[in-house]
Every structure is written in structure tokens, then in C-alpha cells.
Design an enzyme around this catalytic site. Sequence first.
Site, PDB file in Angstrom:
ATOM      1  N   HIS A 140      -3.987  -2.273  -0.095  1.00  0.00           N
ATOM      2  CA  HIS A 140      -4.219  -0.824  -0.153  1.00  0.00           C
ATOM      3  C   HIS A 140      -2.973  -0.114  -0.685  1.00  0.00           C
ATOM      4  O   HIS A 140      -3.058   0.763  -1.556  1.00  0.00           O
ATOM      5  CB  HIS A 140      -4.573  -0.324   1.251  1.00  0.00           C
ATOM      6  CG  HIS A 140      -4.678   1.157   1.384  1.00  0.00           C
ATOM      7  ND1 HIS A 140      -5.878   1.839   1.385  1.00  0.00           N
ATOM      8  CD2 HIS A 140      -3.711   2.123   1.552  1.00  0.00           C
ATOM      9  CE1 HIS A 140      -5.665   3.126   1.533  1.00  0.00           C
ATOM     10  NE2 HIS A 140      -4.350   3.335   1.632  1.00  0.00           N
ATOM     11  N   GLU A 141      -1.804  -0.475  -0.157  1.00  0.00           N
ATOM     12  CA  GLU A 141      -0.564   0.176  -0.570  1.00  0.00           C
ATOM     13  C   GLU A 141      -0.196  -0.182  -2.010  1.00  0.00           C
ATOM     14  O   GLU A 141       0.270   0.672  -2.775  1.00  0.00           O
ATOM     15  CB  GLU A 141       0.577  -0.196   0.383  1.00  0.00           C
ATOM     16  CG  GLU A 141       0.356   0.221   1.822  1.00  0.00           C
ATOM     17  CD  GLU A 141       0.037   1.702   1.980  1.00  0.00           C
ATOM     18  OE1 GLU A 141       0.490   2.502   1.145  1.00  0.00           O
ATOM     19  OE2 GLU A 141      -0.673   2.054   2.937  1.00  0.00           O
ATOM     20  N   HIS A 144      -2.139   1.987  -4.274  1.00  0.00           N
ATOM     21  CA  HIS A 144      -1.541   3.318  -4.435  1.00  0.00           C
ATOM     22  C   HIS A 144      -0.495   3.300  -5.546  1.00  0.00           C
ATOM     23  O   HIS A 144      -0.440   4.202  -6.386  1.00  0.00           O
ATOM     24  CB  HIS A 144      -0.860   3.757  -3.132  1.00  0.00           C
ATOM     25  CG  HIS A 144      -1.771   4.449  -2.161  1.00  0.00           C
ATOM     26  ND1 HIS A 144      -2.589   5.509  -2.525  1.00  0.00           N
ATOM     27  CD2 HIS A 144      -1.975   4.256  -0.827  1.00  0.00           C
ATOM     28  CE1 HIS A 144      -3.257   5.928  -1.453  1.00  0.00           C
ATOM     29  NE2 HIS A 144      -2.905   5.185  -0.421  1.00  0.00           N
ATOM     30  N   GLU A 219      -7.182   8.146  -1.010  1.00  0.00           N
ATOM     31  CA  GLU A 219      -7.306   7.144   0.048  1.00  0.00           C
ATOM     32  C   GLU A 219      -8.577   6.322  -0.143  1.00  0.00           C
ATOM     33  O   GLU A 219      -8.559   5.099   0.019  1.00  0.00           O
ATOM     34  CB  GLU A 219      -7.295   7.818   1.422  1.00  0.00           C
ATOM     35  CG  GLU A 219      -5.946   8.339   1.861  1.00  0.00           C
ATOM     36  CD  GLU A 219      -4.888   7.261   1.912  1.00  0.00           C
ATOM     37  OE1 GLU A 219      -5.180   6.141   2.383  1.00  0.00           O
ATOM     38  OE2 GLU A 219      -3.751   7.531   1.480  1.00  0.00           O
TER      39      GLU A 219
END
Length: 299
Positions: A140-141, A144, A219
Site C-alpha cells: 500500500h505504501e 503511494h 487511499e
Amino acid sequence: MLKRVALFLATNLAVLALLSIVMAIFGINASSSAGLLVMAAVFGFGGSFISLAISKWMAKRSTGAHVIEQPRNESEQWLVATVRRQAEAAGIGMPEVAIYDAPEINAFATGANRNNALVAVSTGLLQHMSRDEAEAVLAHEVSHVANGDMVTMALLQGVLNTFVIVLARVVGRAIDGWMSGGRDSGGGGIGYFVTVFVLDMVFGLFASMIAMWFSRYREFRADAGGATLAGRGKMIAALQKLSLNHGVNTLPKQVAAFGISGAIGHGLRKLLMSHPPLEERITALRNTPEESLRQGLAA
């Protein structure tokens, strides 16, 4: 709450005073649309890009994160190896990997660009998540970073800041002219300063709502990117585990919006939340077609 309001008022007064002083020093006419736009852009984008440029340093300093230079144990070796594999798959440079001390399950990413980023996880995450769940959080990071979310947020905030500064002063000039009966006060009458002060706060609130709407959107996109890199099942399991935080987020304000876990909000407060509710994120991930998941990762 009163402390936050006082700080907000003081910040607006400081910006108003500083903008007036700088325009006076450089001989910029406040009634000149071109001059106002230039100064608004300098102030609006300047703060955003300075924050972006020092984001890694600020994140390390504010969280006390320890960057893994040489892994000291098997857990650190796994963290670095997992981020390296995911970064290669996402087509970005290897981020710095760090651990910070915090009880809740959380992680964040920040940095000025896709090839100069930081990915950090909390000690609470290492204690309470399985390897599969932690892998999804790291994915997930990394998503980003690959999506350039930090830069995009800085650009959006710069545009919004500029809009707030210009619009508040244009309206203030009009009201000041009306209060002075059409006489030219140079845009510096009491009506101007009172109006600008109030509208800076009102327009600033609406600008924050827009920025937080985009934060919630990214998100969802990072969840999809995490599912692409680590697997949908792992990403859903990680989001479910985040419910153990019960909305607790001890990350400093400077990096809180970039954490995977956000605070819980209801009613109008939801409009100022940087993260969607976990149940909405899980539902969106379950209902997203496989081919659409890949669109959540800009490789």
C-alpha cells in the site's frame, strides 16, 4: 479545541500580516490583479513545496524513525527485502525503510519524488500483524510512492492555497469599496482586513475539505495498488486488522495523512478526514474487478 481555534486564528493573522509586508517591500500594488496573483502563488505553492522538500527529514524527526541501514535481525531483513521487491515491481527507486515506536498498527510513506522516498512501519504493526498482512501494508505504501501521491498533494494544496488567498482579497476589496461609498481606499480599509481575515478561514475550511476528499480517494487507489502487488486477500486482511486501532493514530500531523490508518470521523467531521472508513475501503476492494485493481498502481 480552543487551542486549535486560537492557533488557526494566529496563523491567518500571521499570513495576512506577512503578505501585506512583503507586498509593501517589493512595491506590489494590492489592487493589481497580476501582483496579487503572483504573491498568492508564491505563498500558496511555496509552503507546500518546502514541506514536500523536507518531508523525509521532518517525518524521521517527528516520529523518531530508525532507518534500517544494515538489518540487525531477520525481521528487518524481511522488511528491506519486501520493500525492494515491491519497489522493483512498481518501477520506482528503492525507498529508505524505517521503523518507529508507536503502539498502534500503522505505516506511512513520504518523500519528494518516486525515487527518493521513505517507507516506515510502527512497532505496533510488527507486533500485531502477520507477514502476509504486513506485506500488504508495505505494498500500500509503495503504491503511494509509485502513484506520486506526495507530489500531487503538494500541487493540489498549492492551488488551493493560491485560490484562497486571491479570492479572499478580491472579495475583501469589493466589500471595502462598498463600505467606503465607492471611494478608493487602496484596498486597505477596515472592511478589507476584516473580510480577508474571515474569508481566509471560511475558504480555507472549504479548501481543506477538497484536499481531504482527494486524500480519501488516493487511499482507495493505494489499496488497489497494494492488492496488485501483494494480493487482494492479503490487502483485505490487513485492512481488517487495522480495525484493532479503534481510530487511534499517534502519527504527528505532518505525516498523519500519509499513514495507512486514519482517525474515525462521523457526520460533517468525515469531510475533514484524510482516510475513508475501513469498512468502505474493504467493500471497495472486494467489489473492484481484477483488471481495475491494476489501475491503482502507476508503474
